[in-house]
Design a protein around this motif. Structure first.
Motif, short mmCIF file in Angstrom:
data_model
loop_
_atom_site.label_atom_id
_atom_site.label_comp_id
_atom_site.label_asym_id
_atom_site.label_seq_id
_atom_site.Cartn_x
_atom_site.Cartn_y
_atom_site.Cartn_z
N VAL A 31 32.16 33.04 -23.23
CA VAL A 31 32.04 33.86 -22.02
C VAL A 31 31.40 33.08 -20.88
O VAL A 31 31.45 33.53 -19.73
N LEU A 32 30.79 31.92 -21.20
CA LEU A 32 30.14 31.13 -20.16
C LEU A 32 30.29 29.65 -20.49
O LEU A 32 30.06 29.24 -21.64
N LEU A 99 35.18 35.19 -12.40
CA LEU A 99 36.54 35.20 -12.95
C LEU A 99 37.61 35.16 -11.86
O LEU A 99 38.67 34.60 -12.04
N GLN A 159 30.90 39.14 -12.88
CA GLN A 159 32.07 38.62 -13.62
C GLN A 159 31.99 37.09 -13.74
O GLN A 159 32.98 36.38 -13.60
N LYS A 161 31.89 33.40 -15.08
CA LYS A 161 32.57 32.67 -16.15
C LYS A 161 32.01 31.25 -16.31
O LYS A 161 32.12 30.65 -17.36
#
Length: 166
Positions: A31-32, A99, A159, A161
């Motif tokens: 997720v990161l 994102l 959001q 990323k």
């Protein structure tokens, strides 16, 4: 013999204190991703994190009002500084990317001087993309009301990323 063992033990303690622990690899969905000036990559030249890895780091919970929510909301997640330390980040500026490719430059000092978090949860629930997740940079508006202004609002990326360390 005792003096030699004592010196050896002291040397090992110093070595252990100065040797960084390798960053584990994610087992869930990434997720990161942290790139740039880092010394603890776990995937080529980048540091990747899944939710479980992030939630094991030093974290914070804060209940506050924000311009993006209605009423008081409780955010929780890892401290931004803990994430940067885990990745071995060493820079002056962070480019935080969403994102949708929105990006904001954030001084590294914001991670060190404020209790900023990358919120993974809102009111106890994992944040979905629809609810500004999976990660949302939250400043400590509850502890430092003077941060409640446009300067910090513009740095509060949701959001998220990726983070690039410069």
């Amino acid at each position: 013999m005792n003096i030699r063992n004592g010196i050896l033990a002291a040397a090992l303690l110093i070595l252990n204190a100065t040797t960084a622990v390798a960053l584990e690899k994610p087992t869930g969905d990434v997720v990161l991703t942290v790139t740039g000036k880092i010394s603890q990559p776990n995937a080529g030249d980048k540091a990747e994190f899944d939710i479980d890895m992030l939630e094991k780091l030093v974290s914070r919970t804060g209940t506050m009002e924000t311009p993006w929510t209605t009423g008081k909301v409780t955010f929780s997640g890892p401290m931004l500084n803990a994430i940067l330390e885990a990745a071995g980040a060493d820079g002056e500026t962070l480019t935080i990317k969403a994102l949708n490719d929105y990006a904001a430059d954030v001084p590294m000092s914001d991670a060190k001087d404020f209790d900023t978090i990358l919120a993974t949860r809102m009111d106890g629930k994992l944040m979905s993309v629809r609810d500004k997740g999976p990660l949302f940079l939250i400043y400590p508006f509850d502890e430092k009301p003077e941060l409640y202004n446009e300067k910090y609002f513009s740095r509060s990326v949701w959001q998220i990323k990726a983070i690039e360390v410069h």
